[in-house]
Design an enzyme around this catalytic site. Structure first.
Site, PDB file in Angstrom:
ATOM      1  N   TRP A 182       0.867  -1.187   0.000  1.00  0.00           N
ATOM      2  CA  TRP A 182       0.000   0.000   0.000  1.00  0.00           C
ATOM      3  C   TRP A 182       0.893   1.222   0.000  1.00  0.00           C
ATOM      4  O   TRP A 182       1.848   1.294   0.786  1.00  0.00           O
ATOM      5  CB  TRP A 182      -0.918   0.055   1.238  1.00  0.00           C
ATOM      6  CG  TRP A 182      -1.634   1.364   1.262  1.00  0.00           C
ATOM      7  CD1 TRP A 182      -2.695   1.740   0.472  1.00  0.00           C
ATOM      8  CD2 TRP A 182      -1.297   2.525   2.052  1.00  0.00           C
ATOM      9  NE1 TRP A 182      -3.037   3.051   0.733  1.00  0.00           N
ATOM     10  CE2 TRP A 182      -2.200   3.547   1.693  1.00  0.00           C
ATOM     11  CE3 TRP A 182      -0.324   2.798   3.010  1.00  0.00           C
ATOM     12  CZ2 TRP A 182      -2.157   4.828   2.267  1.00  0.00           C
ATOM     13  CZ3 TRP A 182      -0.279   4.071   3.586  1.00  0.00           C
ATOM     14  CH2 TRP A 182      -1.192   5.063   3.208  1.00  0.00           C
ATOM     15  N   GLU A 223      -3.010  -3.017  -2.534  1.00  0.00           N
ATOM     16  CA  GLU A 223      -4.165  -2.427  -1.837  1.00  0.00           C
ATOM     17  C   GLU A 223      -4.506  -1.041  -2.377  1.00  0.00           C
ATOM     18  O   GLU A 223      -3.684  -0.142  -2.371  1.00  0.00           O
ATOM     19  CB  GLU A 223      -3.850  -2.320  -0.331  1.00  0.00           C
ATOM     20  CG  GLU A 223      -4.988  -1.714   0.482  1.00  0.00           C
ATOM     21  CD  GLU A 223      -4.669  -1.615   1.981  1.00  0.00           C
ATOM     22  OE1 GLU A 223      -3.506  -1.870   2.356  1.00  0.00           O
ATOM     23  OE2 GLU A 223      -5.580  -1.286   2.756  1.00  0.00           O
ATOM     24  N   LYS A 225      -7.098   2.503  -2.591  1.00  0.00           N
ATOM     25  CA  LYS A 225      -7.735   3.414  -1.637  1.00  0.00           C
ATOM     26  C   LYS A 225      -8.472   4.485  -2.418  1.00  0.00           C
ATOM     27  O   LYS A 225      -8.067   4.858  -3.519  1.00  0.00           O
ATOM     28  CB  LYS A 225      -6.642   4.028  -0.753  1.00  0.00           C
ATOM     29  CG  LYS A 225      -7.154   4.825   0.415  1.00  0.00           C
ATOM     30  CD  LYS A 225      -6.027   4.988   1.437  1.00  0.00           C
ATOM     31  CE  LYS A 225      -6.443   5.934   2.553  1.00  0.00           C
ATOM     32  NZ  LYS A 225      -5.513   5.889   3.673  1.00  0.00           N
ATOM     33  N   ASP A 256      -9.769  -3.214   1.461  1.00  0.00           N
ATOM     34  CA  ASP A 256      -9.898  -2.667   2.817  1.00  0.00           C
ATOM     35  C   ASP A 256     -11.305  -2.103   2.950  1.00  0.00           C
ATOM     36  O   ASP A 256     -11.744  -1.302   2.110  1.00  0.00           O
ATOM     37  CB  ASP A 256      -8.822  -1.585   3.017  1.00  0.00           C
ATOM     38  CG  ASP A 256      -8.811  -0.995   4.419  1.00  0.00           C
ATOM     39  OD1 ASP A 256      -9.891  -0.617   4.908  1.00  0.00           O
ATOM     40  OD2 ASP A 256      -7.718  -0.889   5.012  1.00  0.00           O
ATOM     41  N   HIS A 259     -11.921   1.611   2.399  1.00  0.00           N
ATOM     42  CA  HIS A 259     -11.303   2.284   1.256  1.00  0.00           C
ATOM     43  C   HIS A 259     -12.226   2.511   0.071  1.00  0.00           C
ATOM     44  O   HIS A 259     -11.775   2.663  -1.062  1.00  0.00           O
ATOM     45  CB  HIS A 259     -10.063   1.512   0.799  1.00  0.00           C
ATOM     46  CG  HIS A 259      -8.921   1.667   1.739  1.00  0.00           C
ATOM     47  ND1 HIS A 259      -7.634   1.304   1.427  1.00  0.00           N
ATOM     48  CD2 HIS A 259      -8.872   2.160   3.003  1.00  0.00           C
ATOM     49  CE1 HIS A 259      -6.842   1.553   2.455  1.00  0.00           C
ATOM     50  NE2 HIS A 259      -7.574   2.069   3.426  1.00  0.00           N
ATOM     51  N   HIS A 283      -8.621  -6.403   4.432  1.00  0.00           N
ATOM     52  CA  HIS A 283      -8.334  -5.574   5.593  1.00  0.00           C
ATOM     53  C   HIS A 283      -9.683  -5.257   6.208  1.00  0.00           C
ATOM     54  O   HIS A 283     -10.374  -4.337   5.778  1.00  0.00           O
ATOM     55  CB  HIS A 283      -7.603  -4.291   5.191  1.00  0.00           C
ATOM     56  CG  HIS A 283      -6.126  -4.473   5.097  1.00  0.00           C
ATOM     57  ND1 HIS A 283      -5.243  -3.430   4.893  1.00  0.00           N
ATOM     58  CD2 HIS A 283      -5.366  -5.589   5.222  1.00  0.00           C
ATOM     59  CE1 HIS A 283      -4.003  -3.900   4.887  1.00  0.00           C
ATOM     60  NE2 HIS A 283      -4.050  -5.202   5.074  1.00  0.00           N
ATOM     61  N   ASP A 291     -12.766   6.718   6.139  1.00  0.00           N
ATOM     62  CA  ASP A 291     -11.792   5.647   6.414  1.00  0.00           C
ATOM     63  C   ASP A 291     -11.156   5.866   7.787  1.00  0.00           C
ATOM     64  O   ASP A 291      -9.969   6.098   7.910  1.00  0.00           O
ATOM     65  CB  ASP A 291     -10.730   5.676   5.300  1.00  0.00           C
ATOM     66  CG  ASP A 291      -9.660   4.618   5.478  1.00  0.00           C
ATOM     67  OD1 ASP A 291      -9.961   3.554   6.043  1.00  0.00           O
ATOM     68  OD2 ASP A 291      -8.522   4.865   5.039  1.00  0.00           O
ATOM     69  N   ASP A 293     -10.859   3.848  10.372  1.00  0.00           N
ATOM     70  CA  ASP A 293     -10.171   2.716  10.994  1.00  0.00           C
ATOM     71  C   ASP A 293     -10.573   2.499  12.449  1.00  0.00           C
ATOM     72  O   ASP A 293      -9.722   2.339  13.329  1.00  0.00           O
ATOM     73  CB  ASP A 293      -8.651   2.860  10.865  1.00  0.00           C
ATOM     74  CG  ASP A 293      -8.191   2.712   9.425  1.00  0.00           C
ATOM     75  OD1 ASP A 293      -8.360   1.621   8.871  1.00  0.00           O
ATOM     76  OD2 ASP A 293      -7.686   3.688   8.850  1.00  0.00           O
ATOM     77  N   ASP A 323      -7.400  -4.299   9.947  1.00  0.00           N
ATOM     78  CA  ASP A 323      -6.687  -3.028   9.788  1.00  0.00           C
ATOM     79  C   ASP A 323      -7.464  -1.909  10.466  1.00  0.00           C
ATOM     80  O   ASP A 323      -8.375  -1.344   9.881  1.00  0.00           O
ATOM     81  CB  ASP A 323      -6.472  -2.722   8.294  1.00  0.00           C
ATOM     82  CG  ASP A 323      -5.622  -1.474   8.105  1.00  0.00           C
ATOM     83  OD1 ASP A 323      -5.075  -0.971   9.097  1.00  0.00           O
ATOM     84  OD2 ASP A 323      -5.501  -0.996   6.955  1.00  0.00           O
TER      85      ASP A 323
HETATM   86  C1  RNT Z   1      -3.915   2.698   4.599  1.00  0.00           C
HETATM   87  C2  RNT Z   1      -4.068   1.245   4.386  1.00  0.00           C
HETATM   88  C3  RNT Z   1      -2.962   0.393   4.907  1.00  0.00           C
HETATM   89  C4  RNT Z   1      -2.496   0.815   6.278  1.00  0.00           C
HETATM   90  C5  RNT Z   1      -1.491  -0.109   6.903  1.00  0.00           C
HETATM   91  C6  RNT Z   1      -0.808   0.503   8.071  1.00  0.00           C
HETATM   92  O1  RNT Z   1      -5.022   3.419   4.274  1.00  0.00           O
HETATM   93  O2  RNT Z   1      -5.289   0.825   4.908  1.00  0.00           O
HETATM   94  O3  RNT Z   1      -3.344  -0.923   4.891  1.00  0.00           O
HETATM   95  O4  RNT Z   1      -3.574   0.952   7.153  1.00  0.00           O
HETATM   96  O5  RNT Z   1      -0.625  -0.551   5.936  1.00  0.00           O
HETATM   97 ZN    ZN Z   2      -5.622  -1.340   4.832  1.00  0.00          ZN
END
Ligand code: RNT
Ligand code: ZN
Length: 414
Positions: A182, A223, A225, A256, A259, A283, A291, A293, A323
């Site tokens: 990523w 990955e 986003k 993810d 994302h 993720h 996003d 998290d 994640d």
């Molecule tokens: C970032 C991505 C990625 C990170 C990690 C730390 O938006 O989600 O996966 O969260 O690599």
């Molecule tokens: Zn991620």
């Protein structure tokens, strides 16, 4: 009769074998992300932080791990409260450098041997990630897609190094390592040129992946986003970009949950994507309005993801990772809540009377399909979960443990 025996009978009457379900749950590892333990700081002391990398951990709950030893101790605590056998997902910025200063482009397995040895003792598989952020060479906001060849080359070397490390991790632990790329590259405001950075990223990735590596040891994932803080207007590695790249090069695609546009569901992407790529890395995360998290919960989007994995028979081609990074709460609790919730979502999906639901669908009784889905929500899943915890020597009353650990260990950290 105990609650599990009753639940077992109830599920059997719905055509569901709970013993088989417990077996499948036990054989599905979740990859715990190391970065919840210290707010994605790592141990390199590069003098830069996450700002400008599109990543942000908010909150300042006391007790974060400051050393690899502390982080491992915290992970052991968390893992002792999570049933089943799992994996550790490590970022390259958690390298153990000792007194040697080393460039990320020069990292080798030596910087991660402490982690591998520990994982072996703990019986954990491991996954890995090159770290393309929180570093002076990433200060421009561009890494693999940078217009500066020097910067690009630095990160290409880092990517190559990490694949070799991933392969060595997989070889030593006897369990395939997924190494996920990523990058934060993008721009805050409208770029004039969306094309060239993407052409450069493709070429750079081709170089990163140019070395042949035994897929028994390492698998590559990419990955995408939608946007990040500071990359609101343009992200080089968008979904379309990586979807195309993964299909063309038969890489794993990392999806993810945070994302995509908030009204998009990750669950609906799984069967489409797996039609064209060899495998998925997930993720599992929880975006709140964006996003953000947040810690994963047993919520509808997470259940829907697991339902798709079960119904499509995709568990064998999917690597489930977490994640999230919440710095506003006890970080061990965050791991435990998030991982147990992901497992509960999988358990719910495995326990659904899918045979009956499919029959209703195939016979055109669509109200009955909906009714069965709704009724299944109040079947005695909790009793099966309790049984799973019991068989794995894990308690449901884990909060007392975390409270004690906070008092005796975390609160003593400066
Ligand atoms: C970032 C991505 C990625 C990170 C990690 C730390 O938006 O989600 O996966 O969260 O690599
Ligand atoms: Zn991620």
């Amino acid at each position: 009769m105990n609650a599990y025996t009753l639940a077992k009978e109830k599920y059997a009457s719905q055509g569901v074998d709970t013993e088989e379900v417990l077996q499948r749950l036990a054989s599905t590892p979740i990859s715990l992300h190391c970065w919840q333990g210290d707010d994605v700081r790592g141990f390199e002391n590069t003098g830069t932080d996450l700002a400008g990398s599109g990543l942000a951990a908010t909150g300042n709950y006391p007790g974060k791990a400051r050393t690899p030893e502390e982080l491992r101790q915290d992970l052991e605590k968390a893992l002792s409260l999570i049933p089943g056998t799992h994996r550790l997902n490590l970022h390259a910025c958690y390298a153990e450098l000792g007194d040697n200063k080393k460039e990320r482009s020069d990292y080798g397995v030596a910087e991660f041997q402490g982690w591998i040895d520990w994982a072996k003792v703990q019986g954990l598989g491991m996954d890995f990630n090159p770290s393309f952020f929180a570093h002076p060479e990433a200060a421009s906001g561009f890494t693999l897609s940078s217009p500066d060849k020097g910067i690009r080359d630095y990160w290409i070397e880092h990517g190559k190094a990490c694949r070799r490390i991933g392969a060595e991790i997989g070889r030593q632990l006897g369990s395939t390592c997924v190494t996920n790329v990523w990058i934060p590259d993008g721009s805050k405001d409208l770029p004039a040129d969306r094309k060239e950075p993407r052409l450069r990223l493709e070429a750079a990735l081709d170089e990163v992946f140019s070395e042949t590596i035994d897929p028994r040891y390492n698998l590559d994932a990419v990955e995408s986003k939608l946007f990040g803080i500071g990359s609101e207007s343009y992200v080089v590695g968008s979904h379309e970009f990586y979807m195309g790249y993964a299909v063309k090069n038969q890489k794993l695609l990392c999806l993810d949950a945070g994302h995509f546009h908030p009204t998009e569901q990750l669950s609906d992407k799984i069967s489409s994507v797996l039609q064209f790529v060899p495998g998925l890395l997930l993720h599992v995360s929880r975006g709140v309005r964006w996003d953000s998290d947040h810690v994963v919960l047993l919520d509808d989007p997470t259940i829907a993801i697991m339902e798709e994995l079960v119904r499509g028979d995709f568990l064998g081609r999917t690597h489930i990772g977490l994640d999230f990074f919440d710095a506003s709460m006890n970080r061990i609790a965050a791991w435990v809540i998030g991982t147990r919730s992901a497992q509960k979502a999988l358990l719910l999906a495995l326990l659904q009377p899918i045979g009956k639901i499919r029959n209703a669908e195939e016979s055109g009784f669509l109200w009955e399909r909906l009714a069965l889905m709704e009724e299944s929500k109040t079947l005695p899943t909790g009793a099966v979960w309790e049984e799973f915890c019991l068989r794995n020597n894990v308690t449901s009353d884990w909060m007392a443990d975390v409270r004690y650990y906070e008092k005796s260990v975390l609160s003593k950290r400066g």
